[in-house]
Design a protein around this motif. Structure first.
Motif, short mmCIF file in Angstrom:
data_model
loop_
_atom_site.label_atom_id
_atom_site.label_comp_id
_atom_site.label_asym_id
_atom_site.label_seq_id
_atom_site.Cartn_x
_atom_site.Cartn_y
_atom_site.Cartn_z
N THR A 101 0.57 -1.71 0.12
CA THR A 101 -0.41 -0.07 0.44
C THR A 101 1.48 1.28 0.25
OG1 THR A 101 -1.77 -0.94 1.43
CG2 THR A 101 -2.08 0.91 1.19
N LYS A 102 1.96 1.26 0.50
CA LYS A 102 2.50 2.27 0.83
C LYS A 102 3.11 3.08 -0.32
CE LYS A 102 5.35 3.38 4.65
NZ LYS A 102 5.98 2.62 6.00
N GLU A 103 3.82 1.72 -1.39
CA GLU A 103 4.44 1.43 -2.76
C GLU A 103 3.73 2.40 -3.27
OE1 GLU A 103 5.49 -2.40 -3.66
OE2 GLU A 103 7.53 -2.31 -2.27
N GLU A 104 2.13 2.17 -3.18
CA GLU A 104 1.37 2.66 -4.63
C GLU A 104 1.12 3.65 -3.79
OE1 GLU A 104 0.17 0.84 -7.33
OE2 GLU A 104 1.29 -1.03 -5.75
N LEU A 105 1.13 4.12 -2.81
CA LEU A 105 1.32 6.06 -2.56
C LEU A 105 2.09 6.81 -3.15
CD1 LEU A 105 -0.54 5.42 1.41
CD2 LEU A 105 -1.67 6.61 -0.48
N LYS A 106 3.50 6.09 -2.63
CA LYS A 106 4.75 7.04 -3.20
C LYS A 106 4.11 7.04 -4.55
CE LYS A 106 7.62 5.62 0.39
NZ LYS A 106 8.56 4.62 1.20
N LYS A 107 3.75 5.95 -5.78
CA LYS A 107 3.40 6.55 -6.84
C LYS A 107 2.76 7.28 -7.13
CE LYS A 107 4.81 1.58 -8.08
NZ LYS A 107 4.15 0.10 -8.53
N GLY A 108 1.76 7.71 -6.23
CA GLY A 108 0.48 9.05 -6.13
C GLY A 108 -0.66 8.19 -5.99
N TYR A 109 -1.14 6.72 -5.88
CA TYR A 109 -2.16 7.05 -6.05
C TYR A 109 -2.99 7.04 -4.87
CZ TYR A 109 -1.81 3.46 -10.07
OH TYR A 109 -1.37 2.72 -10.91
N THR A 110 -4.33 7.20 -4.91
CA THR A 110 -5.23 8.16 -4.26
C THR A 110 -5.51 7.14 -2.79
OG1 THR A 110 -6.73 7.12 -4.70
CG2 THR A 110 -6.61 9.42 -5.66
N VAL A 111 -5.27 7.64 -1.72
CA VAL A 111 -5.44 6.54 -0.69
C VAL A 111 -6.35 5.47 -0.89
CG1 VAL A 111 -6.75 5.86 1.90
CG2 VAL A 111 -5.11 8.56 1.27
N LYS A 112 -7.42 5.78 -1.59
CA LYS A 112 -8.41 4.53 -1.51
C LYS A 112 -7.87 3.71 -2.37
CE LYS A 112 -13.45 3.43 -2.17
NZ LYS A 112 -15.06 4.01 -2.89
N ALA A 113 -7.36 3.61 -3.42
CA ALA A 113 -6.93 3.02 -4.98
C ALA A 113 -5.69 2.64 -4.53
CB ALA A 113 -6.41 3.39 -6.06
N ALA A 114 -4.90 2.65 -3.17
CA ALA A 114 -3.06 2.91 -3.23
C ALA A 114 -3.51 0.86 -1.74
CB ALA A 114 -2.49 3.19 -2.27
N VAL A 115 -5.08 1.55 -1.34
CA VAL A 115 -5.22 0.21 -0.17
C VAL A 115 -6.27 -1.20 -1.02
CG1 VAL A 115 -6.97 -0.64 1.26
CG2 VAL A 115 -5.78 1.53 1.79
N LYS A 116 -6.52 -0.40 -2.48
CA LYS A 116 -7.34 -2.06 -2.69
C LYS A 116 -6.20 -2.41 -3.62
CE LYS A 116 -10.62 -2.76 -7.02
NZ LYS A 116 -10.99 -2.21 -7.35
N LYS A 117 -4.72 -1.48 -4.20
CA LYS A 117 -3.93 -2.14 -4.88
C LYS A 117 -3.25 -2.71 -4.01
CE LYS A 117 -3.86 0.27 -9.49
NZ LYS A 117 -4.12 -0.63 -10.18
N GLY A 118 -2.91 -2.25 -3.34
CA GLY A 118 -2.02 -2.53 -2.06
C GLY A 118 -2.19 -4.44 -1.74
N SER A 119 -3.85 -4.75 -1.35
CA SER A 119 -4.43 -5.78 -1.05
C SER A 119 -4.48 -6.83 -2.23
CB SER A 119 -5.71 -5.76 -0.18
OG SER A 119 -5.84 -4.81 0.80
N GLU A 120 -4.27 -6.06 -3.11
CA GLU A 120 -4.82 -7.06 -4.49
C GLU A 120 -2.85 -7.79 -4.67
OE1 GLU A 120 -6.05 -4.26 -7.31
OE2 GLU A 120 -7.67 -5.29 -7.06
N HIS A 121 -1.90 -6.84 -4.51
CA HIS A 121 -0.71 -7.31 -5.17
C HIS A 121 0.39 -8.19 -3.70
CE1 HIS A 121 0.04 -3.09 -7.72
NE2 HIS A 121 -0.98 -4.50 -7.97
N ALA A 122 0.04 -8.33 -2.64
CA ALA A 122 0.68 -8.77 -1.37
C ALA A 122 -0.61 -10.28 -1.48
CB ALA A 122 0.04 -8.39 -0.18
N LEU A 123 -2.03 -10.84 -2.01
CA LEU A 123 -2.20 -12.09 -1.75
C LEU A 123 -2.07 -12.58 -2.10
CD1 LEU A 123 -5.28 -13.08 -1.04
CD2 LEU A 123 -6.09 -12.56 -3.39
N SER A 124 -0.59 -13.62 -3.10
CA SER A 124 -0.38 -13.92 -3.46
C SER A 124 0.47 -14.12 -3.22
CB SER A 124 0.11 -13.98 -5.27
OG SER A 124 1.02 -13.24 -5.36
N SER A 125 1.32 -13.11 -2.60
CA SER A 125 2.76 -13.88 -1.24
C SER A 125 2.67 -14.03 -0.30
CB SER A 125 3.13 -12.46 -0.97
OG SER A 125 3.73 -12.10 -2.31
N ILE A 126 0.76 -13.72 0.07
CA ILE A 126 0.66 -13.99 1.41
C ILE A 126 -0.06 -15.36 1.70
CG2 ILE A 126 -1.21 -13.51 3.21
CD1 ILE A 126 -0.85 -10.81 2.37
#
Length: 421
Positions: free
Chosen positions: A321-346
């Motif tokens: 999520t922090k990575e997505e925020l640093k890319k300039g995504y909004t808070v809501k979009a960063a939270v969504k993308k952060g969850s999606e990208h971390a799912l497979s690793s978890i």
């Protein structure tokens, strides 16, 4: 505005429910004369935490079948429970060995003497007259009743037993015939008609598993296998008196440090993770009670390890999520993308640990099995709290406006960084 209020109310409700569950589990309460006992009163403790006797028995026979091993286990379990021990653990180890852990007792000689003596199975009429003995029974089998679809225990008797049983069932029609193992009643059934031919059934109106246990006890009494103690060890209560409080202290300190780290590094998002982690700890301890886990020192170690696994899922998501925020995504979009990208690793990391715990369970014994069971329960619940509960809490916090800027995640954006959906 309406959606924001609704999200805030739902978030408060979820946090309140989690807090209530945690309070009930750790403190307990009394309501209207009914007591909800706390975890420390109801979770079973192993020998290393409360002292007792551990006996390893071996069946004195070559090529022991799985059915014979199970029958011997059930027979020994019945014997040792006659000693008045509520938390006895009886488990098979290898092809012909059975370990009996008896917490709270110290007289190992009495326990061993009780375990090694021969079984005594008998069928008795309502007047106490002995009808059959174990030598009259060929085999007992759990089976389905073809008429009502329930389960029952089928009996097969030898010629002498068949004649005795025919005479007795003719005499006791309308009355009960009871089965005793070592003078303890294990079943009682009504005689509906005279039974001849050497085959009978006992309608128990119980589950298949219960019928299997009854059949096993009858077989164990009918065909007692000689057993001998291989090792006997006494565990003093002093170890548990020191080790358990120290383990609890270590756990509290460890969890406290994790909570502080999550708050310091991830701010409000870390607070949501701490609430989910509180639910994880509470649910795991409730699961220990329901499953009947016996808590040992290795089990406590496994439990503390799973807390780290549960936190790891949140850290993977939050870092994404922090990575997505640093890319300039909004808070809501960063939270969504952060969850999606971390799912497979978890999922991958947890499945690997779950597989390792399954291997430990199937090839290990004693304390190793306890460690594996505790680890498995923790991993399954951590997947739920990490992937579902934390995600719901963070999303509700975002929708209610509690989390609305990158600094709430511990992220500082440079001037000119653009936000995009």
């Amino acid at each position: 505005m309406k959606r924001k209020s609704k999200s805030s109310a739902l978030l408060i409700l979820i946090i309140a429910v989690i807090g209530l569950l945690a309070f009930a589990g750790f403190k307990g309460f009394v309501l209207g004369g009914w007591e909800f006992k706390s975890f420390d009163k109801v979770i079973t403790r192993g020998l290393d935490l409360q002292g007792g006797v551990s006996v390893l028995m071996e069946i004195q026979k070559d090529d022991v079948t799985a059915e014979e091993l199970q029958s011997a286990k059930e027979h020994l379990s019945l014997r040792v429970n006659k000693l008045g021990v509520a938390e006895t653990i009886v488990a098979t180890e290898g092809p012909k060995r059975i370990r009996v852990d008896v917490p709270g007792l110290t007289n190992s000689k009495e326990i061993v003497d009780s375990l090694v003596k021969s079984g005594n199975l008998s069928f008795k009429g309502p007047d106490g007259t002995e009808i059959l003995t174990g030598s009259d029974v060929k085999k007992a089998t759990a089976q389905m009743n073809q008429q009502n679809g329930g389960y029952e225990v089928g009996l097969e008797l030898n010629d002498e037993g068949a004649q005795k049983f025919a005479d007795a069932t003719g005499k006791y029609i309308g009355q009960n015939i009871s089965i005793y193992l070592d003078d303890e009643e294990i079943s009682s059934a009504r005689v509906n008609s005279q039974i001849s031919g050497g085959k009978a059934s006992i309608e128990t109106h119980d589950t298949l598993q219960k019928n299997k246990e009854l059949a096993g006890m009858i077989n164990a009494g009918a065909l007692p296998l000689p057993v001998k103690e291989v090792s006997v060890s006494n565990v003093g209560a002093e170890l548990g008196a020191t080790a358990f409080p120290n383990s609890v202290k270590a756990g509290i300190i460890g969890v406290g440090l994790v909570f502080l780290f999550m708050l310091f590094h991830y701010r409000i998002q870390g607070l949501m993770a701490n609430i989910a982690l509180t639910l994880y700890i509470t649910l795991t301890l409730f699961a220990f009670i329901e499953v009947g886990v016996t808590l040992t020192l290795p089990g406590i170690a496994a439990f503390l390890l799973t807390i780290g696994v549960a936190v790891d899922a949140n850290i993977l998501t939050f870092e994404r999520t922090k990575e997505e925020l640093k890319k300039g995504y909004t808070v809501k979009a960063a939270v969504k993308k952060g969850s999606e990208h971390a799912l497979s690793s978890i999922v991958d990391s947890n499945m690997t640990t779950l597989l390792a715990s399954l291997i430990l369970y199937f090839i290990g014994s004693g304390a190793v099995k306890g460690f594996a069971i505790t680890l498995m329960i923790g991993i399954i619940i951590s997947l739920f709290t990490g992937l579902v509960v934390t995600k719901v809490l963070v999303n509700l916090a975002v929708e209610s406006g509690i989390i609305n800027k990158p600094s709430h995640f511990g992220v500082t954006l440079k001037k000119g960084d653009e936000k995009h959906a």
